[in-house]
Design a protein around this motif. Structure first.
Motif, PDB file in Angstrom:
ATOM      1  N   SER A 160      36.521  -0.395 -41.234  1.00 33.51           N
ATOM      2  CA  SER A 160      37.909  -0.152 -40.813  1.00 33.51           C
ATOM      3  C   SER A 160      38.510   0.987 -41.601  1.00 33.51           C
ATOM      4  O   SER A 160      38.218   1.159 -42.783  1.00 33.51           O
ATOM      5  N   GLN A 161      39.350   1.728 -40.916  1.00 34.55           N
ATOM      6  CA  GLN A 161      40.220   2.691 -41.579  1.00 34.55           C
ATOM      7  C   GLN A 161      41.633   2.248 -41.253  1.00 34.55           C
ATOM      8  O   GLN A 161      41.966   2.072 -40.070  1.00 34.55           O
ATOM      9  N   ARG A 162      42.410   2.054 -42.253  1.00 35.88           N
ATOM     10  CA  ARG A 162      43.708   1.402 -42.142  1.00 35.88           C
ATOM     11  C   ARG A 162      44.526   1.800 -40.919  1.00 35.88           C
ATOM     12  O   ARG A 162      44.999   0.959 -40.190  1.00 35.88           O
ATOM     13  N   THR A 163      44.705   3.058 -40.694  1.00 39.67           N
ATOM     14  CA  THR A 163      45.575   3.481 -39.591  1.00 39.67           C
ATOM     15  C   THR A 163      44.814   3.976 -38.361  1.00 39.67           C
ATOM     16  O   THR A 163      45.416   4.209 -37.326  1.00 39.67           O
ATOM     17  N   ALA A 164      43.495   4.115 -38.489  1.00 42.68           N
ATOM     18  CA  ALA A 164      42.730   4.711 -37.390  1.00 42.68           C
ATOM     19  C   ALA A 164      41.931   3.696 -36.579  1.00 42.68           C
ATOM     20  O   ALA A 164      41.452   4.018 -35.503  1.00 42.68           O
ATOM     21  N   GLY A 165      41.736   2.488 -37.079  1.00 41.88           N
ATOM     22  CA  GLY A 165      41.006   1.475 -36.335  1.00 41.88           C
ATOM     23  C   GLY A 165      39.642   1.169 -36.917  1.00 41.88           C
ATOM     24  O   GLY A 165      39.369   1.458 -38.078  1.00 41.88           O
ATOM     25  N   ARG A 166      38.807   0.594 -36.076  1.00 45.72           N
ATOM     26  CA  ARG A 166      37.447   0.201 -36.488  1.00 45.72           C
ATOM     27  C   ARG A 166      36.432   1.182 -35.915  1.00 45.72           C
ATOM     28  O   ARG A 166      36.563   1.646 -34.790  1.00 45.72           O
ATOM     29  N   PHE A 167      35.380   1.393 -36.713  1.00 48.25           N
ATOM     30  CA  PHE A 167      34.338   2.337 -36.347  1.00 48.25           C
ATOM     31  C   PHE A 167      32.963   1.732 -36.578  1.00 48.25           C
ATOM     32  O   PHE A 167      32.786   0.881 -37.450  1.00 48.25           O
ATOM     33  N   VAL A 168      31.994   2.217 -35.807  1.00 43.04           N
ATOM     34  CA  VAL A 168      30.600   1.871 -36.039  1.00 43.04           C
ATOM     35  C   VAL A 168      30.158   2.629 -37.281  1.00 43.04           C
ATOM     36  O   VAL A 168      30.526   3.792 -37.477  1.00 43.04           O
ATOM     37  N   THR A 169      29.381   1.970 -38.124  1.00 38.33           N
ATOM     38  CA  THR A 169      28.898   2.635 -39.326  1.00 38.33           C
ATOM     39  C   THR A 169      28.201   3.947 -38.977  1.00 38.33           C
ATOM     40  O   THR A 169      27.603   4.056 -37.902  1.00 38.33           O
ATOM     41  N   ASP A 170      28.264   4.892 -39.869  1.00 35.09           N
ATOM     42  CA  ASP A 170      27.540   6.144 -39.659  1.00 35.09           C
ATOM     43  C   ASP A 170      26.252   6.163 -40.483  1.00 35.09           C
ATOM     44  O   ASP A 170      25.580   7.174 -40.566  1.00 35.09           O
ATOM     45  N   ARG A 171      25.912   5.005 -41.053  1.00 35.03           N
ATOM     46  CA  ARG A 171      24.677   4.870 -41.832  1.00 35.03           C
ATOM     47  C   ARG A 171      23.517   4.605 -40.859  1.00 35.03           C
ATOM     48  O   ARG A 171      23.263   3.476 -40.464  1.00 35.03           O
ATOM     49  N   ALA A 172      22.827   5.660 -40.490  1.00 38.44           N
ATOM     50  CA  ALA A 172      21.766   5.586 -39.482  1.00 38.44           C
ATOM     51  C   ALA A 172      20.667   4.609 -39.883  1.00 38.44           C
ATOM     52  O   ALA A 172      20.128   3.889 -39.030  1.00 38.44           O
ATOM     53  N   GLN A 173      20.324   4.552 -41.167  1.00 37.12           N
ATOM     54  CA  GLN A 173      19.255   3.652 -41.608  1.00 37.12           C
ATOM     55  C   GLN A 173      19.668   2.190 -41.430  1.00 37.12           C
ATOM     56  O   GLN A 173      18.851   1.353 -41.063  1.00 37.12           O
ATOM     57  N   HIS A 174      20.923   1.892 -41.653  1.00 41.02           N
ATOM     58  CA  HIS A 174      21.420   0.525 -41.466  1.00 41.02           C
ATOM     59  C   HIS A 174      21.294   0.114 -39.998  1.00 41.02           C
ATOM     60  O   HIS A 174      20.866  -1.004 -39.690  1.00 41.02           O
ATOM     61  N   ILE A 175      21.632   1.020 -39.109  1.00 40.00           N
ATOM     62  CA  ILE A 175      21.513   0.746 -37.673  1.00 40.00           C
ATOM     63  C   ILE A 175      20.036   0.605 -37.296  1.00 40.00           C
ATOM     64  O   ILE A 175      19.669  -0.304 -36.546  1.00 40.00           O
ATOM     65  N   ALA A 176      19.189   1.468 -37.814  1.00 39.01           N
ATOM     66  CA  ALA A 176      17.753   1.392 -37.521  1.00 39.01           C
ATOM     67  C   ALA A 176      17.159   0.077 -38.022  1.00 39.01           C
ATOM     68  O   ALA A 176      16.341  -0.545 -37.334  1.00 39.01           O
ATOM     69  N   ASP A 177      17.596  -0.361 -39.198  1.00 41.51           N
ATOM     70  CA  ASP A 177      17.115  -1.636 -39.736  1.00 41.51           C
ATOM     71  C   ASP A 177      17.548  -2.799 -38.846  1.00 41.51           C
ATOM     72  O   ASP A 177      16.766  -3.714 -38.576  1.00 41.51           O
ATOM     73  N   LYS A 178      18.778  -2.768 -38.369  1.00 39.95           N
ATOM     74  CA  LYS A 178      19.279  -3.831 -37.497  1.00 39.95           C
ATOM     75  C   LYS A 178      18.533  -3.812 -36.169  1.00 39.95           C
ATOM     76  O   LYS A 178      18.178  -4.857 -35.623  1.00 39.95           O
ATOM     77  N   ARG A 179      18.259  -2.630 -35.652  1.00 33.27           N
ATOM     78  CA  ARG A 179      17.519  -2.497 -34.397  1.00 33.27           C
ATOM     79  C   ARG A 179      16.122  -3.108 -34.534  1.00 33.27           C
ATOM     80  O   ARG A 179      15.656  -3.856 -33.672  1.00 33.27           O
ATOM     81  N   LYS A 180      15.459  -2.805 -35.660  1.00 33.04           N
ATOM     82  CA  LYS A 180      14.134  -3.355 -35.904  1.00 33.04           C
ATOM     83  C   LYS A 180      14.208  -4.876 -36.053  1.00 33.04           C
ATOM     84  O   LYS A 180      13.356  -5.595 -35.534  1.00 33.04           O
ATOM     85  N   GLU A 181      15.216  -5.365 -36.741  1.00 34.59           N
ATOM     86  CA  GLU A 181      15.397  -6.817 -36.909  1.00 34.59           C
ATOM     87  C   GLU A 181      15.542  -7.503 -35.552  1.00 34.59           C
ATOM     88  O   GLU A 181      14.934  -8.550 -35.307  1.00 34.59           O
ATOM     89  N   LEU A 182      16.339  -6.922 -34.661  1.00 33.56           N
ATOM     90  CA  LEU A 182      16.512  -7.487 -33.320  1.00 33.56           C
ATOM     91  C   LEU A 182      15.196  -7.484 -32.541  1.00 33.56           C
ATOM     92  O   LEU A 182      14.866  -8.449 -31.855  1.00 33.56           O
ATOM     93  N   ALA A 183      14.453  -6.396 -32.670  1.00 31.07           N
ATOM     94  CA  ALA A 183      13.160  -6.302 -31.984  1.00 31.07           C
ATOM     95  C   ALA A 183      12.192  -7.356 -32.516  1.00 31.07           C
ATOM     96  O   ALA A 183      11.492  -8.021 -31.739  1.00 31.07           O
ATOM     97  N   MET A 184      12.155  -7.532 -33.816  1.00 35.37           N
ATOM     98  CA  MET A 184      11.254  -8.518 -34.406  1.00 35.37           C
ATOM     99  C   MET A 184      11.616  -9.931 -33.960  1.00 35.37           C
ATOM    100  O   MET A 184      10.723 -10.750 -33.719  1.00 35.37           O
ATOM    101  N   GLU A 185      12.900 -10.226 -33.830  1.00 33.48           N
ATOM    102  CA  GLU A 185      13.322 -11.539 -33.333  1.00 33.48           C
ATOM    103  C   GLU A 185      12.770 -11.780 -31.932  1.00 33.48           C
ATOM    104  O   GLU A 185      12.243 -12.857 -31.640  1.00 33.48           O
ATOM    105  N   GLN A 186      12.862 -10.764 -31.072  1.00 36.74           N
ATOM    106  CA  GLN A 186      12.355 -10.893 -29.710  1.00 36.74           C
ATOM    107  C   GLN A 186      10.834 -11.043 -29.688  1.00 36.74           C
ATOM    108  O   GLN A 186      10.288 -11.825 -28.907  1.00 36.74           O
ATOM    109  N   ILE A 187      10.168 -10.314 -30.554  1.00 34.09           N
ATOM    110  CA  ILE A 187       8.709 -10.405 -30.629  1.00 34.09           C
ATOM    111  C   ILE A 187       8.287 -11.802 -31.072  1.00 34.09           C
ATOM    112  O   ILE A 187       7.364 -12.395 -30.500  1.00 34.09           O
ATOM    113  N   HIS A 188       8.960 -12.348 -32.060  1.00 32.73           N
ATOM    114  CA  HIS A 188       8.619 -13.695 -32.535  1.00 32.73           C
ATOM    115  C   HIS A 188       8.856 -14.749 -31.456  1.00 32.73           C
ATOM    116  O   HIS A 188       8.052 -15.680 -31.311  1.00 32.73           O
TER     117      HIS A 188
END
Length: 121
Positions: free
Chosen positions: A66-94
């Motif tokens: 969150s930015q106080r006056t501008a709202g909510r944003f998706v993280t710009d940390r690409a590795q964090h998003i990539a890690d979450k994407r892989k986690e979701l894929a692994m859940e589906q694979i399992h």
């Protein structure tokens, strides 16, 4: 976003999953601004407090900020998003592997079927 809810789990968790999937798939790109809580709640057909809870939890996980006056944003940390994407894929694979095991397939047979499906396109 496509909002589909079932009765077996809390709505806020299902909201979190839908938003997480949208982030992981790139439908909500890194650094993009989310609509307001009220707008998202109206779009999903849920109470704004329920949407607020889901968004707050996603902030806690680091996928949103969150930015106080501008709202909510998706993280710009690409590795964090990539890690979450892989986690979701692994859940589906399992889930898939567990289903195949329940049907009596060995790991080798499952891999052979996957190769066949890939070749068939």
């Amino acid at each position: 976003m496509q909002w589909n809810f079932s009765d077996n789990r809390p709505i806020y968790q299902q909201l979190m999953e839908t938003i997480t999937l949208a982030i992981a798939s790139g439908a909500l790109p890194a650094g993009s601004r989310l609509p307001s809580v009220r707008d998202l709640a109206a779009e999903a057909g849920v109470n704004p407090n329920t949407m607020q809870r889901a968004l707050a939890e996603l902030e806690r996980t680091g996928l949103l900020y969150s930015q106080r006056t501008a709202g909510r944003f998706v993280t710009d940390r690409a590795q964090h998003i990539a890690d979450k994407r892989k986690e979701l894929a692994m859940e589906q694979i399992h889930i898939f592997l567990s289903s195949m095991k329940d049907m009596g397939y060995t790991a080798e047979e499952t891999v052979a079927l996957i190769r066949q499906a890939i070749e068939e396109g």
